[in-house]
Design a protein around this motif. Structure first.
Motif, short mmCIF file in Angstrom:
data_model
loop_
_atom_site.label_atom_id
_atom_site.label_comp_id
_atom_site.label_asym_id
_atom_site.label_seq_id
_atom_site.Cartn_x
_atom_site.Cartn_y
_atom_site.Cartn_z
N GLY A 210 68.14 26.27 -48.92
CA GLY A 210 67.35 26.09 -47.71
C GLY A 210 65.95 25.74 -48.16
O GLY A 210 65.52 26.18 -49.22
N SER A 280 75.71 19.38 -53.19
CA SER A 280 74.47 19.91 -52.59
C SER A 280 73.58 20.50 -53.66
O SER A 280 72.47 20.93 -53.38
N ASP A 281 74.08 20.57 -54.89
CA ASP A 281 73.34 21.23 -55.96
C ASP A 281 72.44 20.22 -56.67
O ASP A 281 72.93 19.24 -57.23
N LEU A 282 71.15 20.50 -56.65
CA LEU A 282 70.21 19.52 -57.17
C LEU A 282 70.45 19.18 -58.65
O LEU A 282 70.19 18.06 -59.09
N GLU A 286 70.49 15.46 -60.05
CA GLU A 286 69.56 14.96 -61.09
C GLU A 286 70.33 14.31 -62.23
O GLU A 286 69.95 13.24 -62.71
N GLY A 329 64.49 28.02 -56.08
CA GLY A 329 65.29 27.37 -57.13
C GLY A 329 64.80 25.99 -57.55
O GLY A 329 64.57 25.74 -58.74
N ILE A 330 64.60 25.11 -56.58
CA ILE A 330 64.19 23.74 -56.91
C ILE A 330 62.68 23.68 -57.21
O ILE A 330 62.26 23.09 -58.20
N ASN A 333 61.98 25.09 -60.63
CA ASN A 333 62.66 24.52 -61.81
C ASN A 333 62.65 23.00 -61.95
O ASN A 333 62.82 22.50 -63.05
#
Ligand code: ADP
Length: 395
Positions: A210, A280-282, A286, A329-330, A333
């Motif tokens: 989120g 959905s996981d960055l 990447e 998280g994003i 990191n």
């Protein structure tokens, strides 16, 4: 010395952290996942090592019992009496709660009424509260709301341009979420800047699965990107963020879906997942973008681009900005996302150093020393805020 447990109960999960207070030392933490299924997973850290157990956990009450028993079996506590307070994260506090509150029968009733505003989140939070109340009835418990910090927003920020009576009759307005995190990082930023928070204009970017952006002036939230629900604002892992509302009936007509089904698409199949078409996981996005996957590249552009625009808009809203904060998280990191978000912001005094930006998961300034606007990475800590509020209110 107090031992306080911070709880974040979701529909099928329960996260916990046990603090020694007032030192704020984390004694242990862990999580129960897949509650309601035969192969629920219980994980707890013991002296930095993770212990995992797969077991049948039919409901939250059982999860709480297993958790408390484990604390004793592992010698982390000798008896339940050592737990002096419990803090529960509650997603929605409506207009009723602008700060944390001691949970009584009456408060519990009010939280249940608020479930109408947050049907996906509050019921699970309440189940967690009730489970602890049954097993530890004499330990004071405090509710800490995701919305509370944003209750300082003025009407011009929280009001939708809809018929005014919708606000009066149905409580339709912007509430905002992630408040505990935005509050934590804004207070921490003031400490790191060595200036009173009352004098600062901050833009806080909480970027996890989120994501929300907040404009924080003088220590108070004056605007934020999430709205009536956590679906609004920037694009997220699986959530669309803002879209043209007329798209909902249009999608219904084109796909034959019901309104609830379209909402499910906007909540669970949109955002980074929707644009990329595969994750959905960055981290996945990447690495795929690095290998030349165009849709992954587009997902990065869409995700970072919305945040970039919010920063411009909130700087305008506060007639300037002293610091931009990245967290979650994003935010903590991903140097890739931070670089794209900050790109070209020199025009408004944001001079950031690509070498410093390489940092990951720890507090750091990534601006050049001469930059009028500072850029700070601050790992969030919602749990410690919960424990602090339990100390303040219940002990
Ligand atoms: P939640 O909202 O579920 O608490 P988090 O704050 O844990 O979410 O953030 C999860 C997001 O952070 C995921 O998209 C994940 O890919 C991203 N993330 C975590 N570590 C890294 C990393 N090293 N580099 C890039 N993205 C990361």
């Amino acid at each position: 010395m107090s031992k306080i447990i911070a709880i974040n109960a979701g529909s099928s999960s329960l996260k916990f952290q046990l603090f020694e207070m007032p030192s704020e030392n984390v004694i242990t933490k862990g999580l129960v996942e897949r509650i309601g299924l035969d192969d629920a997973v219980f994980t707890i850290s013991v002296n930095g090592e993770k212990v995992t157990e797969i077991t049948d956990i039919p409901e939250h009450g059982v999860a709480v019992k297993i958790l408390l028993k484990k604390l004793i079996d592992l010698g982390i506590i000798q008896s339940f009496d050592e737990i002096t307070g419990i803090g529960h994260r509650v997603v929605h506090g409506g207009e009723k709660f602008n700060e944390s509150v001691l949970i009584t029968e009456e408060i519990l009733g009010q939280l249940e009424e608020l479930s109408e505003l947050a049907p996906l989140h509050n019921p699970a939070n309440i189940v967690g509260i009730k489970a602890f109340r049954e097993i530890l009835p004499n330990v004071p418990a405090v509710a800490v709301f995701d919305t509370a910090f944003h209750q300082s927003m003025p009407e011009k920020s929280f009001l939708y341009s809809l018929p005014y009576e919708y606000y009066e009759d149905y409580g339709i307005r912007k509430y905002g979420f992630h408040g505990t995190s935005h509050k934590y990082v804004s207070e921490r930023a003031a400490e790191l800047l060595g200036r009173p928070v009352e004098q600062l204009r901050l833009i806080s970017c909480h970027l996890g699965n989120g994501a929300s952006i907040a404009a924080i002036e003088g220590g108070k939230s004056i605007d934020t990107s999430m709205g009536f629900t956590p679906l609004a604002g920037v694009a997220m892992g699986t959530r669309s963020g803002n879209i043209d509302p007329a798209l909902i009936p249009f999608i219904m007509e084109k796909t034959g879906k019901t309104a609830d089904e379209v909402l499910e698409v906007l909540n669970k199949r949109s955002g980074i997942l929707g644009v990329s078409g595969f994750s959905s996981d960055l981290r996945d996005i990447e690495s795929a973008a690095t290998e030349g996957n165009e849709r992954a590249e587009l997902a990065l552009e869409v995700f970072a681009g919305r945040i970039h625009k919010y920063i411009g808009s909130y700087a305008a809203r506060m007639f300037g900005v002293d610091a931009i904060i990245f967290t979650a998280g994003i935010g903590e990191n991903s140097d890739v996302i931070r670089a794209r978000v900050l790109q070209g912001l020199e025009f408004m005094g944001v001079y950031w150093d690509p070498a410093l930006n390489k940092v990951r998961g720890k507090e750091a300034f990534i601006n050049y020393p001469h930059s009028p606007v500072k850029v700070i990475i601050i790992p969030t800590n919602e749990e410690v805020m919960i424990a602090r509020d339990v100390m303040k209110i219940a002990l």
